[in-house]
Design a protein around this motif. Structure first.
Motif, PDB file in Angstrom:
ATOM      1  N   ILE A   4       0.787  -1.594   0.132  1.00  0.00           N
ATOM      2  CA  ILE A   4       0.033   0.053   0.058  1.00  0.00           C
ATOM      3  C   ILE A   4       0.894   0.647   0.234  1.00  0.00           C
ATOM      4  O   ILE A   4       0.711   2.192  -0.479  1.00  0.00           O
ATOM      5  N   GLU A  62      -5.592   9.853  -6.678  1.00  0.00           N
ATOM      6  CA  GLU A  62      -6.443   7.930  -7.233  1.00  0.00           C
ATOM      7  C   GLU A  62      -5.679   7.623  -5.587  1.00  0.00           C
ATOM      8  O   GLU A  62      -6.289   6.853  -4.639  1.00  0.00           O
ATOM      9  N   ARG A  99      -7.510   8.064  -2.437  1.00  0.00           N
ATOM     10  CA  ARG A  99      -8.971   7.501  -3.080  1.00  0.00           C
ATOM     11  C   ARG A  99      -9.174   5.410  -1.698  1.00  0.00           C
ATOM     12  O   ARG A  99      -9.877   5.433  -1.422  1.00  0.00           O
ATOM     13  N   LEU A 100      -7.914   5.191  -2.752  1.00  0.00           N
ATOM     14  CA  LEU A 100      -7.510   3.714  -2.499  1.00  0.00           C
ATOM     15  C   LEU A 100      -7.056   3.649  -1.286  1.00  0.00           C
ATOM     16  O   LEU A 100      -7.840   2.922  -0.480  1.00  0.00           O
ATOM     17  N   TYR A 101      -5.883   4.555  -0.506  1.00  0.00           N
ATOM     18  CA  TYR A 101      -5.309   3.934   0.586  1.00  0.00           C
ATOM     19  C   TYR A 101      -5.364   4.797   1.782  1.00  0.00           C
ATOM     20  O   TYR A 101      -4.939   4.714   2.618  1.00  0.00           O
ATOM     21  N   LYS A 118      -5.059   1.436   6.563  1.00  0.00           N
ATOM     22  CA  LYS A 118      -5.211   2.874   5.653  1.00  0.00           C
ATOM     23  C   LYS A 118      -4.697   4.070   5.919  1.00  0.00           C
ATOM     24  O   LYS A 118      -3.890   3.819   7.490  1.00  0.00           O
TER      25      LYS A 118
END
Length: 122
Positions: free
Chosen positions: A6, A21, A24-26, A100
């Motif tokens: 990640i 992006e 948003r993802l991580y 996260k």
């Protein structure tokens, strides 16, 4: 997906102009960062990364090491703004909660033209 994956993917996306992006993802909801030159919220950092990519479309990020210890991941990279830039050795330290990113520190050292140390920076 490991925390190291990640962290590395986040950096690659951000360096290649995909900071929205990456966030948003991580990135977690209560994210904060510790770069002294920016406010500590996620939107400020995301927009700064986006602007950096626009100004430096040929930026490269080469990851040399990634270390994981519990909820922390450190990534040691060579960042160049363009092909003629000597770049900087950069360490990003990520703190995770539930896979996260919730906190980020970054430290860098410019690569000098003349190096005294024969071992290099990577």
């Amino acid at each position: 997906m490991t925390k190291k994956f990640i962290a590395k993917d986040f950096l690659k996306l951000a360096a290649n102009g995909h900071s929205h992006e990456a966030f948003r993802l991580y990135v977690g909801k209560d994210f904060k960062h510790h770069n002294a030159y920016f406010k500590g919220d996620s939107d400020t950092l995301m927009l700064a990364m986006e602007e950096s990519s626009r100004k430096n479309p040929n930026k490269t990020l080469t990851i040399h090491h990634a270390l994981s210890d519990g909820d922390l991941v450190a990534v040691h990279s060579h960042v160049k703004q363009n092909s003629t830039d000597l770049g900087a050795a950069v360490v990003h330290i990520f703190k995770f909660e539930a896979n996260k990113i919730i906190e980020l520190w970054d430290l860098g050292q410019l690569i000098p033209k003349e190096k005294i140390n024969e071992n290099g920076m990577f």
